[in-house]
Design an enzyme around this catalytic site. Structure first.
Site, mmCIF file in Angstrom:
data_model
loop_
_atom_site.group_PDB
_atom_site.id
_atom_site.type_symbol
_atom_site.label_atom_id
_atom_site.label_comp_id
_atom_site.label_asym_id
_atom_site.label_seq_id
_atom_site.Cartn_x
_atom_site.Cartn_y
_atom_site.Cartn_z
ATOM 1 C CG HIS A 82 -1.930 -1.228 0.987
ATOM 2 N ND1 HIS A 82 -2.862 -1.290 -0.016
ATOM 3 C CD2 HIS A 82 -1.998 -2.410 1.651
ATOM 4 C CE1 HIS A 82 -3.491 -2.471 0.045
ATOM 5 N NE2 HIS A 82 -2.988 -3.162 1.051
ATOM 6 C CE1 TYR A 88 -0.917 -0.874 7.348
ATOM 7 C CE2 TYR A 88 -1.191 -1.145 4.984
ATOM 8 C CZ TYR A 88 -0.746 -1.622 6.193
ATOM 9 O OH TYR A 88 -0.121 -2.848 6.254
HETATM 10 C C1 15L Z 1 -1.650 -4.986 3.938
HETATM 11 O O1 15L Z 1 -0.626 -4.325 4.049
HETATM 12 C C2 15L Z 1 -2.631 -5.076 5.042
HETATM 13 O O2 15L Z 1 -2.009 -5.101 6.309
HETATM 14 C C3 15L Z 1 -3.566 -6.229 4.920
HETATM 15 O O3 15L Z 1 -4.671 -5.961 5.747
HETATM 16 C C4 15L Z 1 -4.027 -6.481 3.482
HETATM 17 O O4 15L Z 1 -4.833 -5.436 3.054
HETATM 18 C C5 15L Z 1 -2.829 -6.587 2.554
HETATM 19 O O5 15L Z 1 -1.976 -5.475 2.702
HETATM 20 C C6 15L Z 1 -3.245 -6.705 1.075
HETATM 21 O O6 15L Z 1 -2.921 -5.824 0.276
HETATM 22 O O7 15L Z 1 -3.894 -7.701 0.751
#
Ligand code: 15L
Length: 269
Positions: free
Chosen positions: A115, A139
């Site tokens: 992300h 995030y």
């Molecule tokens: C992440 O970084 C998250 O912590 C997790 O909740 C998922 O969303 C994952 O990425 C993802 O992209 O599947």
């Protein structure tokens, strides 16, 4: 290696601590919560956002021999307010890096995230380690900032700092997107061990996914550090149900995080 693992009670931490211990590493867990019953390795309870508490843990550990590395897995796993995200990812990383410098701990392996580059269009082609920061959420913003802090400490203090931009760490892929982004439990341990043991990586970024047939994120940066994934989400493809969201989730790296459901004011919203 003697390794401090933060977020040891979390979904990543539970798997990584056990996996590293099974591979012969001397693991010390750190979490906000007490060690689960029967935990066979040392454990400290502290909030990684509290610099004094982190320093106290490092001071206590320094009497038991040299600490070789920190694996920083603690933090919110999903979208929250900007201040909470910055505390959870940037302040914790800062507290750990300060303590690492003070106690001469030479390596940090960090659970960053896809992300951090989640708004990158799939149409841009293979996602490489050279993708510019392009977060999809607060995030993701906090993951970008934590990576920047790692780079600063690598440049200033010579700390080896490996940012693992993890995909979807689950027992099995849970969506069509996950058939590309899945990181198996076994590969998660292999990834962390490679990042811990690669000779002199300096600051490095890798994509934390398995050897998925449908992957479009570059596995080479990980392979250069010795991360050889063994699993493939395709083995589970028959069990994954298509969803009406699949098409929109395929447009950008971050999938659901990059969709409108997370659009909100940065402050006070
Ligand atoms: C992440 O970084 C998250 O912590 C997790 O909740 C998922 O969303 C994952 O990425 C993802 O992209 O599947």
């Amino acid at each position: 290696m003697r390794v401090l693992v933060t977020g040891a009670a979390g979904s990543l931490g539970r798997v990584v601590t056990v996996g590293l211990a099974e591979r012969g590493h001397d693991v010390v867990g750190l979490d906000l919560v007490p060690a689960p019953d029967g935990t066979p390795f040392a454990w400290h309870e502290a909030d990684c956002a509290d610099a004094d508490a982190v320093e106290a843990v490092f001071a206590a550990l320094s009497t038991g021999g040299r600490l070789d590395a920190v694996v920083h897995l603690a933090g919110l796993p999903e979208e929250a307010s900007l201040p909470d995200e910055l505390t959870s990812h940037v302040i914790t990383t800062a507290a750990l890096l300060d303590a690492m410098v003070a106690h001469r701990v030479p390596r940090l392996v960090y659970a960053s995230s896809n992300h951090a580059v989640g708004r990158t269009p799939r149409a841009d082609g293979e996602l490489t380690e050279h993708a510019l920061p392009r977060p999809d959420t607060y995030y993701g913003v906090a993951k970008v900032a934590a990576e920047a802090l790692m780079r600063l400490f690598a440049d200033r203090h010579g700390i080896d700092a490996v940012a693992c931009r993890i995909g979807s760490f689950l027992e099995e892929p849970a969506s069509v997107r996950g058939l590309s982004t899945w990181l198996s439990h076994g590969d998660g341990v292999r990834m962390v061990e490679a990042a811990l043991t690669a000779p002199a990586p300096g600051f490095a970024v890798l994509y934390g996914i398995s050897a998925n047939t449908r992957a479009w994120w570059d596995l080479e940066p990980g392979r250069r550090l010795g991360y050889e994934p063994e699993d493939d989400a395709e083995d589970f493809a028959d069990r994954v149900e298509p969803s009406p969201d699949d098409e929109v989730e395929a447009e950008l790296v971050g999938g659901p995080f990059a969709t409108e459901q997370f659009h909100r004011p940065a402050l006070g919203g």
